[in-house]
Design an enzyme around this catalytic site. Structure first.
Site, PDB file in Angstrom:
ATOM      1  N   ASP A  94      10.946   1.929   7.870  1.00 12.06           N
ATOM      2  CA  ASP A  94      11.564   1.609   9.159  1.00 12.06           C
ATOM      3  C   ASP A  94      11.765   0.093   9.256  1.00 12.06           C
ATOM      4  OD1 ASP A  94       9.268   0.239  10.421  1.00 12.06           O
ATOM      5  OD2 ASP A  94       8.310   2.197  10.522  1.00 12.06           O
ATOM      6  N   HIS A 109       8.683  -0.177  -0.498  1.00  4.15           N
ATOM      7  CA  HIS A 109       9.151   1.193  -0.734  1.00  4.15           C
ATOM      8  C   HIS A 109      10.593   1.407  -0.280  1.00  4.15           C
ATOM      9  CE1 HIS A 109       4.778   2.964  -0.959  1.00  4.15           C
ATOM     10  NE2 HIS A 109       5.147   2.344  -2.060  1.00  4.15           N
ATOM     11  N   CYS A 136      30.406   3.481  -3.377  1.00  2.07           N
ATOM     12  CA  CYS A 136      29.772   2.164  -3.317  1.00  2.07           C
ATOM     13  C   CYS A 136      30.815   1.114  -2.942  1.00  2.07           C
ATOM     14  CB  CYS A 136      29.171   1.849  -4.689  1.00  2.07           C
ATOM     15  SG  CYS A 136      28.640   0.148  -4.887  1.00  2.07           S
ATOM     16  N   ASN A 201      -7.650   0.490  10.636  1.00  2.00           N
ATOM     17  CA  ASN A 201      -7.074   1.824  10.463  1.00  2.00           C
ATOM     18  C   ASN A 201      -7.729   2.798  11.437  1.00  2.00           C
ATOM     19  OD1 ASN A 201      -5.061   3.006   8.778  1.00  2.00           O
ATOM     20  ND2 ASN A 201      -6.625   4.303   7.844  1.00  2.00           N
ATOM     21  N   ALA A 219      -3.879   0.787  15.734  1.00  2.00           N
ATOM     22  CA  ALA A 219      -3.311  -0.504  15.347  1.00  2.00           C
ATOM     23  C   ALA A 219      -2.855  -1.300  16.572  1.00  2.00           C
ATOM     24  CB  ALA A 219      -2.144  -0.291  14.383  1.00  2.00           C
TER      25      ALA A 219
HETATM   26  P1  OAD Z   1      -0.116   7.964   5.489  1.00  2.00           P
HETATM   27  O1  OAD Z   1       0.520   8.951   6.395  1.00  2.00           O
HETATM   28  O2  OAD Z   1      -0.604   8.452   4.173  1.00  2.00           O
HETATM   29  O3  OAD Z   1      -1.374   7.296   6.207  1.00  2.00           O
HETATM   30  C1  OAD Z   1      -1.282   6.788   7.511  1.00  2.00           C
HETATM   31  C2  OAD Z   1      -2.622   6.170   7.885  1.00  2.00           C
HETATM   32  O4  OAD Z   1      -2.470   5.592   9.156  1.00  2.00           O
HETATM   33  C3  OAD Z   1      -3.787   7.158   7.955  1.00  2.00           C
HETATM   34  O5  OAD Z   1      -4.919   6.620   7.264  1.00  2.00           O
HETATM   35  C4  OAD Z   1      -4.089   7.262   9.455  1.00  2.00           C
HETATM   36  O6  OAD Z   1      -5.470   7.406   9.733  1.00  2.00           O
HETATM   37  C5  OAD Z   1      -3.597   5.921   9.951  1.00  2.00           C
HETATM   38  N1  OAD Z   1      -3.136   5.916  11.355  1.00  2.00           N
HETATM   39  C6  OAD Z   1      -2.510   6.892  12.038  1.00  2.00           C
HETATM   40  N2  OAD Z   1      -2.233   6.499  13.286  1.00  2.00           N
HETATM   41  C7  OAD Z   1      -2.685   5.219  13.388  1.00  2.00           C
HETATM   42  C8  OAD Z   1      -2.713   4.245  14.442  1.00  2.00           C
HETATM   43  N3  OAD Z   1      -2.187   4.495  15.641  1.00  2.00           N
HETATM   44  N4  OAD Z   1      -3.263   3.044  14.175  1.00  2.00           N
HETATM   45  C9  OAD Z   1      -3.806   2.770  12.956  1.00  2.00           C
HETATM   46  N5  OAD Z   1      -3.822   3.644  11.948  1.00  2.00           N
HETATM   47  C10 OAD Z   1      -3.272   4.846  12.155  1.00  2.00           C
HETATM   48  O7  OAD Z   1       0.915   6.758   5.325  1.00  2.00           O
HETATM   49  P2  OAD Z   1       0.963   5.610   4.218  1.00  2.00           P
HETATM   50  O8  OAD Z   1      -0.399   5.236   3.775  1.00  2.00           O
HETATM   51  O9  OAD Z   1       1.843   4.548   4.743  1.00  2.00           O
HETATM   52  O10 OAD Z   1       5.984   6.362   0.320  1.00  2.00           O
HETATM   53  O11 OAD Z   1       1.715   6.346   3.043  1.00  2.00           O
HETATM   54  C11 OAD Z   1       1.980   5.638   1.867  1.00  2.00           C
HETATM   55  C12 OAD Z   1       3.274   6.111   1.262  1.00  2.00           C
HETATM   56  O12 OAD Z   1       3.237   7.531   1.091  1.00  2.00           O
HETATM   57  C13 OAD Z   1       4.499   5.896   2.120  1.00  2.00           C
HETATM   58  O13 OAD Z   1       5.018   4.579   2.046  1.00  2.00           O
HETATM   59  C14 OAD Z   1       5.471   6.875   1.560  1.00  2.00           C
HETATM   60  C15 OAD Z   1       4.567   8.056   1.288  1.00  2.00           C
HETATM   61  O14 OAD Z   1       4.858   8.765   0.165  1.00  2.00           O
HETATM   62  C16 OAD Z   1       7.314   6.463   0.089  1.00  2.00           C
HETATM   63  O15 OAD Z   1       8.106   6.946   0.875  1.00  2.00           O
HETATM   64  C17 OAD Z   1       7.746   5.909  -1.232  1.00  2.00           C
END
Ligand code: OAD
Length: 241
Positions: A94, A109, A136, A201, A219
């Site tokens: 985003d 990403h 393109c 987190n 957050a």
């Molecule tokens: P995840 O969905 O795996 O993890 C989100 C994290 O945010 C979790 O640990 C939640 O506990 C935490 N969370 C949820 N709500 C929250 C809040 N209000 N405040 C703080 N923390 C909160 O997402 P990512 O770790 O970003 O890749 O995922 C990594 C990658 O997996 C993404 O970039 C995507 C996906 O495959 C691609 O698209 C290439």
């Protein structure tokens, strides 16, 4: 305690959750409705381009209905006011960090608002739907795809990220589950280079034990508090009390 000058921040889907952008792995996560191998691999794009494009079209359209939250704004404030080096590395596709005003940041990403030509590698801004086979703007080939790093592809700007981690005095991870590498390994890399490490987190991430300090909560609450602390300290105090 050495003073803090160089900061690297990693953000994930959790920082955008309070803006109304679904995370990936939570109970309401995106993967609940879609199998990752159906939408996020080069093989899936080749096998069913319409499905993959539709998935990202929906997420791109959603951007118009959400706005940055207090956490994005706090990081933008840090970016504007921090006198040392700062790099915000987001896994998010985003544009909420930019809309909040952050400048010293990169998308490892990819970005929903960008199209990548699979033929010549050119990028162009893309805001609407992207049906398969779009031409393109640079080479004319009908080969535009979402500018998203799929599973099995190498994240963007890794050299820059690793160089920043090598210089970091403080590494902060915000709203990421620590499930996807190489981002999940940044904490160990930062630790190896001698940085202090802090996690903000909702739940402990998979690599939580690697952090010097973990603060659990939303957050939108934790990040503004931490930013106010570190700006007030001017980098002279450790991130933990
Ligand atoms: P995840 O969905 O795996 O993890 C989100 C994290 O945010 C979790 O640990 C939640 O506990 C935490 N969370 C949820 N709500 C929250 C809040 N209000 N405040 C703080 N923390 C909160 O997402 P990512 O770790 O970003 O890749 O995922 C990594 C990658 O997996 C993404 O970039 C995507 C996906 O495959 C691609 O698209 C290439």
């Amino acid at each position: 305690m050495a003073s803090i000058r160089n900061i690297v921040i990693l953000t994930g889907a959790g920082i955008s959750a309070e803006s109304g952008v679904a995370t990936f792995r939570g109970p309401d996560g995106l993967w609940e409705g879609h199998r990752v191998e159906d939408v996020c691999t080069p093989e899936a794009l080749a096998a069913d381009p319409a499905l993959v494009h539709e998935f990202y079209d929906m997420r791109r359209a959603k951007l118009g209905t959400v706005k940055p939250n207090a956490a994005h704004h706090a990081l933008a404030r840090l970016d504007a006011e921090w006198p040392g080096e700062l790099l915000i590395v987001t896994q998010n596709v985003d544009d909420l960090h930019e809309r909040a005003g952050a400048k010293r940041m990169l998308h490892m990403h990819g970005e929903l608002l960008s199209a990548l030509c699979a033929g010549c590698g050119a990028r162009q801004r893309w805001t609407g739907a992207m049906p398969p086979g779009q031409a393109c703007g640079a080479c004319g080939m009908a080969a535009l795809r979402p500018d998203i790093v799929f599973f099995g592809e190498i994240p963007y700007r890794m050299d820059e990220i690793e160089a920043a981690l090598a210089q970091a005095d403080l590494f902060v991870s915000i709203g990421t589950s620590g499930a996807v590498y190489p981002a999940a390994g940044f904490v160990r890399l930062a630790h190896h280079y001698g940085a202090r490490t802090l996690e903000l987190n909702l739940d402990p991430s998979e690599g939580s034990s690697w952090f010097d300090e973990s603060r659990l909560g939303r957050a939108g609450e934790l990040v503004p508090i931490w930013v106010a602390e570190i700006l007030a300290d001017g980098g002279q105090a450790p991130p933990s009390a």
